[in-house]
Design a protein around this motif. Structure first.
Motif, PDB file in Angstrom:
ATOM      1  N   ARG A  81       0.815  -1.227   0.000  1.00 51.92           N
ATOM      2  CA  ARG A  81       0.000   0.000   0.000  1.00 51.92           C
ATOM      3  C   ARG A  81       0.842   1.268   0.000  1.00 51.92           C
ATOM      4  NH1 ARG A  81      -5.435  -1.725   3.248  1.00 51.92           N
ATOM      5  NH2 ARG A  81      -5.630  -3.572   1.951  1.00 51.92           N
ATOM      6  N   GLU A  82       1.947   1.221   0.724  1.00 52.62           N
ATOM      7  CA  GLU A  82       2.781   2.423   0.828  1.00 52.62           C
ATOM      8  C   GLU A  82       3.847   2.488  -0.268  1.00 52.62           C
ATOM      9  OE1 GLU A  82       2.706   5.031   3.380  1.00 52.62           O
ATOM     10  OE2 GLU A  82       0.701   4.176   3.447  1.00 52.62           O
ATOM     11  N   GLY A  83       4.052   1.350  -0.953  1.00 53.03           N
ATOM     12  CA  GLY A  83       5.131   1.305  -1.952  1.00 53.03           C
ATOM     13  C   GLY A  83       6.494   1.471  -1.309  1.00 53.03           C
ATOM     14  N   LYS A  84       6.593   1.029  -0.063  1.00 52.19           N
ATOM     15  CA  LYS A  84       7.861   1.169   0.688  1.00 52.19           C
ATOM     16  C   LYS A  84       8.045  -0.057   1.570  1.00 52.19           C
ATOM     17  CE  LYS A  84       7.858   6.187   1.694  1.00 52.19           C
ATOM     18  NZ  LYS A  84       6.561   6.643   1.244  1.00 52.19           N
ATOM     19  N   SER A  85       9.283  -0.326   1.965  1.00 45.86           N
ATOM     20  CA  SER A  85       9.522  -1.412   2.920  1.00 45.86           C
ATOM     21  C   SER A  85       9.070  -0.934   4.307  1.00 45.86           C
ATOM     22  CB  SER A  85      11.012  -1.767   2.955  1.00 45.86           C
ATOM     23  OG  SER A  85      11.736  -0.702   3.529  1.00 45.86           O
TER      24      SER A  85
END
Ligand code: S3P
Length: 169
Positions: A40-44
């Motif tokens: 959802r955040e496009g981040k680790s």
């Protein structure tokens, strides 16, 4: 309608491996709340903590729990801090059987000491930090329906124990 099987417990307690194995054997959908947060955040997870902080992550995690607790018959692999939001456990228990995978701080430390992706343990004294967080969270983890010993490195024991428990429910 079948209940979800929910795994909670400290980082490094084996939740992800055990969840994958349960999903494979039971042919059920596997939901990992950390993976959903990352997508959802496009981040680790590490990047989410760094860019937006822990309170933001906990709110994101809570919103994910509200959604995934409505699933039917899924295996839900929860992040270790899921119990910190006071509503999460009740949401998960309403439609799921919750298993706490218990492992001691020393076992956890040995398992994760060479891994670098857990933001909360990037501190000078990770074992001390694990012990402190563990003590804070223990009363919350103990509210699970079942407590499973996950101190052994092999996942077969906990997997079989969980399969036996759900058979009798
Ligand atoms: C956390 C555990 C992690 C992840 C985040 C915070 C925690 O999940 O959600 O780093 O507070 O214990 P795992 O338990 O899957 O490592």
């Amino acid at each position: 309608m079948s209940k979800n099987i929910v795994l909670i417990g400290f980082m490094g307690s084996g939740k992800s491996m055990i969840a994958r194995e349960l999903a494979r054997r039971l042919k059920r959908e596997l939901i990992a709340t950390d993976s959903l947060a990352e997508t959802r955040e496009g981040k680790s997870i590490h990047e989410i903590f760094k860019a937006k902080g822990e309170p933001y992550f906990r709110e994101l995690e809570h919103n994910i729990i509200k959604e995934v607790s409505l699933s039917q018959g899924a295996i839900i692999d929860c992040g270790g801090g899921v119990v910190l939001h006071k509503e999460n456990l009740n949401l998960l228990k309403a439609n799921g059987i919750v298993f706490y995978l218990q492992a001691t701080p020393e076992v956890i430390y040995e398992r994760i000491k060479h891994e670098g992706h857990r933001p909360l343990l990037k501190v000078p004294d990770p074992l001390g930090c694990i012990k402190e967080l563990y003590q804070q969270r223990l009363p919350l983890y103990n509210q699970a329906h079942h407590i499973i010993d996950a101190n052994d490195a092999l996942i077969e024991g906990p997997v079989v124990e969980i399969l036996n428990k759900i058979k009798t429910i």
